[in-house]
Design a protein around this motif. Sequence first.
Motif, PDB file in Angstrom:
ATOM      1  N   LEU A  52      18.264  67.924  -3.949  1.00  0.00           N
ATOM      2  CA  LEU A  52      19.961  68.417  -3.247  1.00  0.00           C
ATOM      3  C   LEU A  52      20.034  69.149  -2.302  1.00  0.00           C
ATOM      4  O   LEU A  52      20.391  69.838  -1.939  1.00  0.00           O
ATOM      5  CB  LEU A  52      20.548  69.401  -4.982  1.00  0.00           C
ATOM      6  CG  LEU A  52      21.612  69.175  -5.503  1.00  0.00           C
ATOM      7  CD1 LEU A  52      22.008  67.489  -6.014  1.00  0.00           C
ATOM      8  CD2 LEU A  52      22.191  70.884  -6.010  1.00  0.00           C
ATOM      9  N   ALA A 110      21.922  63.669  -4.845  1.00  0.00           N
ATOM     10  CA  ALA A 110      20.462  63.601  -5.005  1.00  0.00           C
ATOM     11  C   ALA A 110      19.834  62.530  -4.048  1.00  0.00           C
ATOM     12  O   ALA A 110      20.205  61.501  -3.904  1.00  0.00           O
ATOM     13  CB  ALA A 110      20.592  63.123  -6.066  1.00  0.00           C
ATOM     14  N   ALA A 168      29.916  67.007  -8.366  1.00  0.00           N
ATOM     15  CA  ALA A 168      29.068  66.048  -9.491  1.00  0.00           C
ATOM     16  C   ALA A 168      29.591  65.719 -10.517  1.00  0.00           C
ATOM     17  O   ALA A 168      30.784  66.526 -10.732  1.00  0.00           O
ATOM     18  CB  ALA A 168      27.455  66.721  -9.405  1.00  0.00           C
ATOM     19  N   THR A 169      28.431  64.499 -10.526  1.00  0.00           N
ATOM     20  CA  THR A 169      29.478  63.995 -12.195  1.00  0.00           C
ATOM     21  C   THR A 169      28.470  65.158 -13.430  1.00  0.00           C
ATOM     22  O   THR A 169      27.867  65.379 -13.299  1.00  0.00           O
ATOM     23  CB  THR A 169      28.651  63.083 -12.432  1.00  0.00           C
ATOM     24  OG1 THR A 169      26.658  63.237 -12.387  1.00  0.00           O
ATOM     25  CG2 THR A 169      28.485  61.615 -12.227  1.00  0.00           C
ATOM     26  N   ARG A 177      26.985  65.479 -15.867  1.00  0.00           N
ATOM     27  CA  ARG A 177      25.851  64.779 -16.909  1.00  0.00           C
ATOM     28  C   ARG A 177      25.192  65.604 -16.190  1.00  0.00           C
ATOM     29  O   ARG A 177      24.366  66.147 -16.275  1.00  0.00           O
ATOM     30  CB  ARG A 177      25.906  63.169 -16.594  1.00  0.00           C
ATOM     31  CG  ARG A 177      24.365  62.749 -17.071  1.00  0.00           C
ATOM     32  CD  ARG A 177      23.766  61.524 -16.640  1.00  0.00           C
ATOM     33  NE  ARG A 177      23.636  61.129 -15.721  1.00  0.00           N
ATOM     34  CZ  ARG A 177      22.505  61.569 -14.532  1.00  0.00           C
ATOM     35  NH1 ARG A 177      21.690  61.558 -15.769  1.00  0.00           N
ATOM     36  NH2 ARG A 177      22.508  61.053 -13.542  1.00  0.00           N
ATOM     37  N   ALA A 178      25.195  65.492 -14.495  1.00  0.00           N
ATOM     38  CA  ALA A 178      24.228  65.635 -13.462  1.00  0.00           C
ATOM     39  C   ALA A 178      24.737  67.454 -13.341  1.00  0.00           C
ATOM     40  O   ALA A 178      24.152  68.221 -13.424  1.00  0.00           O
ATOM     41  CB  ALA A 178      24.400  65.447 -12.391  1.00  0.00           C
ATOM     42  N   ASN A 183      22.680  68.892 -15.850  1.00  0.00           N
ATOM     43  CA  ASN A 183      21.395  68.537 -15.627  1.00  0.00           C
ATOM     44  C   ASN A 183      21.047  70.047 -15.430  1.00  0.00           C
ATOM     45  O   ASN A 183      20.024  71.008 -15.331  1.00  0.00           O
ATOM     46  CB  ASN A 183      20.914  67.469 -15.565  1.00  0.00           C
ATOM     47  CG  ASN A 183      20.836  66.363 -16.041  1.00  0.00           C
ATOM     48  OD1 ASN A 183      20.474  66.695 -17.410  1.00  0.00           O
ATOM     49  ND2 ASN A 183      20.861  65.043 -15.222  1.00  0.00           N
ATOM     50  N   LYS A 188      23.245  58.298 -12.659  1.00  0.00           N
ATOM     51  CA  LYS A 188      21.607  58.511 -11.465  1.00  0.00           C
ATOM     52  C   LYS A 188      22.305  59.476 -10.581  1.00  0.00           C
ATOM     53  O   LYS A 188      23.139  59.220  -9.934  1.00  0.00           O
ATOM     54  CB  LYS A 188      21.185  57.232 -10.508  1.00  0.00           C
ATOM     55  CG  LYS A 188      20.223  57.280  -9.727  1.00  0.00           C
ATOM     56  CD  LYS A 188      19.939  55.237  -9.600  1.00  0.00           C
ATOM     57  CE  LYS A 188      18.917  55.657  -7.788  1.00  0.00           C
ATOM     58  NZ  LYS A 188      18.746  54.556  -7.035  1.00  0.00           N
ATOM     59  N   GLY A 189      20.891  60.947 -10.503  1.00  0.00           N
ATOM     60  CA  GLY A 189      21.597  61.508  -8.983  1.00  0.00           C
ATOM     61  C   GLY A 189      22.977  62.216  -9.775  1.00  0.00           C
ATOM     62  O   GLY A 189      23.033  62.658 -10.479  1.00  0.00           O
ATOM     63  N   THR A 190      23.585  62.547  -8.668  1.00  0.00           N
ATOM     64  CA  THR A 190      24.707  63.317  -9.238  1.00  0.00           C
ATOM     65  C   THR A 190      25.734  62.538  -8.853  1.00  0.00           C
ATOM     66  O   THR A 190      26.744  62.739  -8.946  1.00  0.00           O
ATOM     67  CB  THR A 190      25.013  64.659  -7.833  1.00  0.00           C
ATOM     68  OG1 THR A 190      24.931  64.296  -6.583  1.00  0.00           O
ATOM     69  CG2 THR A 190      23.537  65.638  -8.028  1.00  0.00           C
ATOM     70  N   TYR A 194      16.349  68.904  -7.549  1.00  0.00           N
ATOM     71  CA  TYR A 194      16.742  68.253  -8.835  1.00  0.00           C
ATOM     72  C   TYR A 194      16.031  67.243  -9.253  1.00  0.00           C
ATOM     73  O   TYR A 194      15.630  66.903  -8.560  1.00  0.00           O
ATOM     74  CB  TYR A 194      18.415  68.141  -8.374  1.00  0.00           C
ATOM     75  CG  TYR A 194      18.803  67.613  -9.756  1.00  0.00           C
ATOM     76  CD1 TYR A 194      19.282  68.294 -10.141  1.00  0.00           C
ATOM     77  CD2 TYR A 194      18.980  66.098  -9.531  1.00  0.00           C
ATOM     78  CE1 TYR A 194      20.089  67.542 -11.391  1.00  0.00           C
ATOM     79  CE2 TYR A 194      19.632  65.680 -10.256  1.00  0.00           C
ATOM     80  CZ  TYR A 194      20.277  66.343 -11.808  1.00  0.00           C
ATOM     81  OH  TYR A 194      20.549  65.281 -12.528  1.00  0.00           O
ATOM     82  N   GLU A 209      15.731  64.916 -12.094  1.00  0.00           N
ATOM     83  CA  GLU A 209      16.195  63.720 -13.475  1.00  0.00           C
ATOM     84  C   GLU A 209      15.188  63.767 -14.652  1.00  0.00           C
ATOM     85  O   GLU A 209      14.273  63.209 -14.657  1.00  0.00           O
ATOM     86  CB  GLU A 209      16.311  62.760 -12.646  1.00  0.00           C
ATOM     87  CG  GLU A 209      17.260  61.677 -13.550  1.00  0.00           C
ATOM     88  CD  GLU A 209      18.946  61.854 -12.650  1.00  0.00           C
ATOM     89  OE1 GLU A 209      19.716  63.100 -13.037  1.00  0.00           O
ATOM     90  OE2 GLU A 209      19.230  60.489 -12.664  1.00  0.00           O
TER      91      GLU A 209
END
Length: 262
Positions: free
Chosen positions: A5, A30, A66-67, A69-70, A73, A127-129, A250, A252
């Motif tokens: 990250l 990411a 970031a999103t 979702r990320a 996480n 995917k990723g951030t 980071y 996933e």
Amino acid sequence: QEYTLIKLKVLDPKPAALAAIKEDVFLVAATLRPETMYGQTNCYLHPDIAYSAFYAGPEEDKVYIATARAARNMSYQGMTKENGVVRFVPGLEKITGDKILGAALSAPLAKHERVYALPMLTIKDDKGTGVVTSVPSDSPDDFAALGDLKKKKPLREKYGITDEMVLPFEPVPIIEIEGLGSLAAPEMCARLKIESQNEKDKLEEAKKEVYLKGFYDGVMLVGDFVGQKAGDAKKCVQVKLIAEGLADKYVEPEKKIISRSG
Ligand code: ZZB
């Protein structure tokens, strides 16, 4: 999937949407290729993807973008104050990428002191951030997206991107690959006659080739691990960046397989 990250610090003057934040603000990207960070020329956001600004660190003295979702996480990976809890910056739980485009950033190890947040239309939100740091020398997707912005003034204007944010930035030779040279992504894009970031199949082919050759046969031309194989430098650069507080690990989680067919 373990990513590095990369923390790209948002510099002043900040975009209006982020101006009220008191803490240091970072776009967190990411990457699977930390050894290529010497070649960063910009960062990409998707104009229409919703990002979140949330407090990070044990003291909540930083803000990451970031999103959502990320962010969730990351909250399970020790990056927020309380495990599993994401505290959003009030009013910035959802902010589309277009409101952050044009931000000036400090990118770890990059040769330019300031790089800019630019639009990329092929970023995936799962995917990723959702933040992608750009290395046009070694990533065909990044080279094609930068080329689109350089060639198409209307595209720049649509997203409020000025010439100064794009035109001075050229791919930086950072890895020498036998048979491909020191600018592998531009070379593969030329060989496959890739004209834009939307040429999905050709870009996938170019990426596979550059990835395979770069990672296993590529030799570092710059930085702290000059002369080493790119694949060996990967871990060294990751360790260095984390030690300097410029990056984190980071992970996933595996995607759940959800049957849509019933
Ligand atoms: C810097 C970099 C330098 C990357 C390079 C690649 C390369 P993969 O293999 O498909 O998992 N990436 C990360 N998140 C996203 C996203 N949400 N949408 C689109 N692209 C994303 O790809 C992982 C790579 O895809 C990441 O590593 C990131 O770009 C990008 F020289 O970071 B990379 C030949 C590839 N070279």
